[in-house]
Design a protein around this motif. Structure first.
Motif, PDB file in Angstrom:
ATOM      1  N   ILE A 174       0.840  -1.213   0.000  1.00 59.18           N
ATOM      2  CA  ILE A 174       0.000   0.000   0.000  1.00 59.18           C
ATOM      3  C   ILE A 174       0.878   1.267   0.000  1.00 59.18           C
ATOM      4  CG2 ILE A 174      -1.664   1.344   1.366  1.00 59.18           C
ATOM      5  CD1 ILE A 174      -2.881  -1.390   2.242  1.00 59.18           C
ATOM      6  N   ALA A 175       1.945   1.240   0.846  1.00 56.31           N
ATOM      7  CA  ALA A 175       2.835   2.407   0.938  1.00 56.31           C
ATOM      8  C   ALA A 175       3.522   2.684  -0.390  1.00 56.31           C
ATOM      9  CB  ALA A 175       3.872   2.162   2.045  1.00 56.31           C
ATOM     10  N   VAL A 176       3.995   1.551  -1.053  1.00 60.09           N
ATOM     11  CA  VAL A 176       4.645   1.744  -2.350  1.00 60.09           C
ATOM     12  C   VAL A 176       3.658   2.305  -3.373  1.00 60.09           C
ATOM     13  CG1 VAL A 176       5.753   0.574  -4.270  1.00 60.09           C
ATOM     14  CG2 VAL A 176       6.393   0.000  -1.941  1.00 60.09           C
ATOM     15  N   GLY A 177       2.470   1.806  -3.364  1.00 60.46           N
ATOM     16  CA  GLY A 177       1.449   2.284  -4.317  1.00 60.46           C
ATOM     17  C   GLY A 177       1.107   3.762  -4.114  1.00 60.46           C
ATOM     18  N   VAL A 178       0.967   4.105  -2.831  1.00 57.24           N
ATOM     19  CA  VAL A 178       0.638   5.518  -2.545  1.00 57.24           C
ATOM     20  C   VAL A 178       1.786   6.430  -2.997  1.00 57.24           C
ATOM     21  CG1 VAL A 178       0.232   7.170  -0.693  1.00 57.24           C
ATOM     22  CG2 VAL A 178      -0.947   4.960  -0.691  1.00 57.24           C
ATOM     23  N   THR A 179       2.985   5.968  -2.704  1.00 59.03           N
ATOM     24  CA  THR A 179       4.156   6.773  -3.086  1.00 59.03           C
ATOM     25  C   THR A 179       4.233   6.967  -4.593  1.00 59.03           C
ATOM     26  OG1 THR A 179       5.359   5.978  -1.141  1.00 59.03           O
ATOM     27  CG2 THR A 179       6.665   6.935  -2.949  1.00 59.03           C
ATOM     28  N   ALA A 180       4.021   5.854  -5.331  1.00 58.11           N
ATOM     29  CA  ALA A 180       4.061   5.938  -6.799  1.00 58.11           C
ATOM     30  C   ALA A 180       2.958   6.839  -7.334  1.00 58.11           C
ATOM     31  CB  ALA A 180       3.952   4.530  -7.395  1.00 58.11           C
ATOM     32  N   TRP A 181       1.836   6.753  -6.704  1.00 62.06           N
ATOM     33  CA  TRP A 181       0.678   7.585  -7.167  1.00 62.06           C
ATOM     34  C   TRP A 181       0.936   9.081  -6.968  1.00 62.06           C
ATOM     35  CZ3 TRP A 181      -3.490   9.499  -3.738  1.00 62.06           C
ATOM     36  CH2 TRP A 181      -4.524  10.138  -4.427  1.00 62.06           C
ATOM     37  N   ILE A 182       1.513   9.393  -5.781  1.00 65.02           N
ATOM     38  CA  ILE A 182       1.831  10.807  -5.505  1.00 65.02           C
ATOM     39  C   ILE A 182       2.894  11.306  -6.464  1.00 65.02           C
ATOM     40  CG2 ILE A 182       2.845  12.355  -3.799  1.00 65.02           C
ATOM     41  CD1 ILE A 182       1.482  10.635  -1.628  1.00 65.02           C
ATOM     42  N   ALA A 183       3.911  10.443  -6.691  1.00 62.72           N
ATOM     43  CA  ALA A 183       5.003  10.855  -7.577  1.00 62.72           C
ATOM     44  C   ALA A 183       4.528  11.092  -9.002  1.00 62.72           C
ATOM     45  CB  ALA A 183       6.098   9.793  -7.559  1.00 62.72           C
ATOM     46  N   SER A 184       3.546  10.377  -9.420  1.00 65.68           N
ATOM     47  CA  SER A 184       3.053  10.520 -10.803  1.00 65.68           C
ATOM     48  C   SER A 184       2.210  11.776 -10.987  1.00 65.68           C
ATOM     49  CB  SER A 184       2.250   9.275 -11.209  1.00 65.68           C
ATOM     50  OG  SER A 184       1.068   9.204 -10.401  1.00 65.68           O
ATOM     51  N   GLY A 185       1.837  12.499  -9.903  1.00 65.27           N
ATOM     52  CA  GLY A 185       1.037  13.744  -9.977  1.00 65.27           C
ATOM     53  C   GLY A 185      -0.365  13.500 -10.389  1.00 65.27           C
ATOM     54  N   GLN A 186      -0.901  12.348 -10.154  1.00 60.49           N
ATOM     55  CA  GLN A 186      -2.230  12.012 -10.597  1.00 60.49           C
ATOM     56  C   GLN A 186      -3.225  12.043  -9.478  1.00 60.49           C
ATOM     57  OE1 GLN A 186      -3.050  11.620 -13.737  1.00 60.49           O
ATOM     58  NE2 GLN A 186      -0.920  12.147 -14.264  1.00 60.49           N
ATOM     59  N   ILE A 187      -2.912  12.873  -8.462  1.00 65.79           N
ATOM     60  CA  ILE A 187      -3.858  12.946  -7.357  1.00 65.79           C
ATOM     61  C   ILE A 187      -5.146  13.536  -7.887  1.00 65.79           C
ATOM     62  CG2 ILE A 187      -4.273  13.971  -5.101  1.00 65.79           C
ATOM     63  CD1 ILE A 187      -1.316  14.003  -4.653  1.00 65.79           C
ATOM     64  N   ASP A 188      -6.196  13.051  -7.490  1.00 65.21           N
ATOM     65  CA  ASP A 188      -7.497  13.495  -7.998  1.00 65.21           C
ATOM     66  C   ASP A 188      -7.897  14.798  -7.306  1.00 65.21           C
ATOM     67  OD1 ASP A 188      -9.903  13.754  -9.180  1.00 65.21           O
ATOM     68  OD2 ASP A 188     -10.878  12.032  -8.175  1.00 65.21           O
ATOM     69  N   MET A 189      -7.446  15.968  -7.969  1.00 62.46           N
ATOM     70  CA  MET A 189      -7.805  17.298  -7.437  1.00 62.46           C
ATOM     71  C   MET A 189      -8.562  18.074  -8.524  1.00 62.46           C
ATOM     72  SD  MET A 189      -4.244  18.219  -5.509  1.00 62.46           S
ATOM     73  CE  MET A 189      -4.858  19.773  -4.938  1.00 62.46           C
ATOM     74  N   SER A 190      -9.286  17.267  -9.318  1.00 61.90           N
ATOM     75  CA  SER A 190      -9.995  17.864 -10.460  1.00 61.90           C
ATOM     76  C   SER A 190     -10.963  18.939 -10.031  1.00 61.90           C
ATOM     77  CB  SER A 190     -10.720  16.771 -11.254  1.00 61.90           C
ATOM     78  OG  SER A 190     -11.658  16.115 -10.389  1.00 61.90           O
ATOM     79  N   GLY A 191     -11.588  18.790  -8.947  1.00 63.46           N
ATOM     80  CA  GLY A 191     -12.568  19.784  -8.471  1.00 63.46           C
ATOM     81  C   GLY A 191     -11.876  21.075  -8.119  1.00 63.46           C
ATOM     82  N   ASP A 192     -10.768  21.016  -7.364  1.00 60.47           N
ATOM     83  CA  ASP A 192     -10.037  22.220  -6.982  1.00 60.47           C
ATOM     84  C   ASP A 192      -9.412  22.898  -8.190  1.00 60.47           C
ATOM     85  OD1 ASP A 192     -10.745  21.697  -4.434  1.00 60.47           O
ATOM     86  OD2 ASP A 192      -8.849  20.701  -3.883  1.00 60.47           O
ATOM     87  N   GLY A 193      -8.868  22.155  -9.168  1.00 61.83           N
ATOM     88  CA  GLY A 193      -8.243  22.713 -10.373  1.00 61.83           C
ATOM     89  C   GLY A 193      -9.215  23.512 -11.199  1.00 61.83           C
ATOM     90  N   GLU A 194     -10.408  22.967 -11.335  1.00 62.45           N
ATOM     91  CA  GLU A 194     -11.419  23.674 -12.128  1.00 62.45           C
ATOM     92  C   GLU A 194     -11.773  24.995 -11.472  1.00 62.45           C
ATOM     93  OE1 GLU A 194     -14.617  21.056 -12.581  1.00 62.45           O
ATOM     94  OE2 GLU A 194     -13.622  19.703 -13.989  1.00 62.45           O
ATOM     95  N   ASP A 195     -11.849  24.975 -10.140  1.00 65.62           N
ATOM     96  CA  ASP A 195     -12.187  26.226  -9.447  1.00 65.62           C
ATOM     97  C   ASP A 195     -11.085  27.283  -9.624  1.00 65.62           C
ATOM     98  OD1 ASP A 195     -14.505  25.098  -8.656  1.00 65.62           O
ATOM     99  OD2 ASP A 195     -13.791  24.548  -6.630  1.00 65.62           O
TER     100      ASP A 195
END
Length: 377
Positions: free
Chosen positions: A11-32
């Motif tokens: 889980i830790a490795v997956g979370v780390t890879a996800w954060i590093a890839s910049g694919q955090i789901d902040m679509s709502g904040d970006g649109e605003d």
């Protein structure tokens, strides 16, 4: 390895890879955020447009005017005064001795030359008295010559010689007096002129001091006037002038006299203009308008329509100055003619506003345009 530990690592490795890839789901904040940025840009554009509109609305409007360029010209100023013509000399001749008028040689209105006979008195015994005085002189001369010879030889005193000399001088003085008396029996013209009035008639007994005739010299003729204390300093003796007589004649001459003491009632000074009067055609006592020429000054000739008043009621002209800024020049009118006016108070070369001068004020910025028309000289 414990299964739970392995799961945690995965889980830790997956979370780390996800954060590093910049694919955090902040679509709502970006649109605003993007929306806010666009809104801010639109607001700034609207503000700029509003500010521009307000500036254009509140900015002073530039008035369009038309101008002509004028250059100063030499102008001889004129001073006009009212006056009258006068004879150069008017003399009332009077008798110097008492006697009876034997003959008159002139009539009223006759022209005479200097030395001409006017009136003669009866000689009577005056010539006999002259002859008697001349005989006495001859006697005294003989006595004087004899006394002089005796005095040189020492047979006569100096006192006797001096007495003889005095008696001779006295006799000569009597002859001179009789000749003067004979001359006084004839009244002669003292200068060229004409007889205005003859008072003596043949047979009149005239006493010493009685009037004989009035003689007038009117060539040259004098035109006199009174000039104000403000203008008297602008003319000088020898200056030019002209006079328009009420009878229609126009004459020119030169200034021969300027009074140095003002009339206490009018505060004006007497001034005389001498003009030729050949043939005595001009008469004395005629009303005249005198124009005196003064020193030449720089002035501008223009149409009186260009003149205007400032807010204080001062007469002047508006011109286009540096950076197309309106300037107001108070002016003084030197003379007014049917073709225009001569004014003083402008720069030597000036761009005068000839169209629109009443719609602008000093300090206004204008859009000047050359007036396309024939310029007034």
């Amino acid at each position: 390895m414990n299964r739970s530990i392995i799961i945690a690592i995965i889980i830790a490795v997956g979370v780390t890879a996800w954060i590093a890839s910049g694919q955090i789901d902040m679509s709502g904040d970006g649109e605003d955020t993007a929306g806010n940025a666009a809104a801010a840009t639109n607001t700034e554009n609207v503000s700029e447009e509003t500010a521009t509109a307000e500036y254009e609305q509140n900015a002073p409007k530039i008035m369009g005017v038309r101008y002509l360029t004028f250059t100063a010209q030499p102008r001889q100023r004129e001073i006009i005064v009212h006056g009258k013509t006068e004879a150069n000399r008017v003399v009332e001749l009077k008798a110097e001795i008492s006697g009876r008028v034997k003959s008159v040689h002139v009539n009223d209105g006759d022209r005479v030359k200097r030395g001409d006979r006017l009136v003669s008195f009866d000689v009577k015994d005056n010539e006999a008295r002259l002859q008697e005085a001349q005989a006495l002189v001859r006697q005294r001369e003989i006595e004087f010559n004899a006394a002089q010879k005796l005095n040189k030889k020492g047979f006569s005193s100096d006192t006797t010689f001096a007495s003889a000399k005095a008696q001779l001088d006295s006799a000569k003085a009597q002859v001179t007096a009789m000749r003067i008396r004979l001359n006084d029996l004839v009244i002669n013209a003292p200068f060229d002129g004409y007889i205005e009035k003859r008072s003596a008639e043949v047979g009149d007994f005239v006493k010493d001091g009685n009037p004989i005739a009035t003689i007038v010299e009117s060539d040259p003729l004098i035109v006199t006037g009174q000039i104000s204390e403000l203008q008297v300093g602008n003319i000088e003796v020898g200056g030019e002038g002209s006079a328009q007589l009420v009878t229609g004649e126009e004459v020119t001459g030169s200034v021969t006299f300027i009074g140095s003491v003002a009339d206490p009632e009018t505060r004006t000074f007497r001034v005389e203009l001498e003009v030729p009067n050949e043939g005595y055609k001009l008469r004395s006592g005629v009303t005249a308008e005198i124009t005196f020429k003064t020193n030449s000054v720089k002035a501008h000739f223009l149409s009186p329509a260009y003149l205007t008043l400032n807010d204080a009621g001062v007469l002047g002209l508006r011109a286009v100055g540096e950076n197309d800024i309106v300037e107001f020049y108070p002016v003084k009118i030197l003379s007014d003619t049917p073709d225009g006016v001569w004014v003083q108070g402008l720069p030597e070369t000036v761009r005068l506003i000839v169209v629109g001068q009443d719609f602008v004020r000093a300090g206004d910025k204008v859009k000047p345009d050359l007036f396309v028309a024939e310029a007034t000289k």
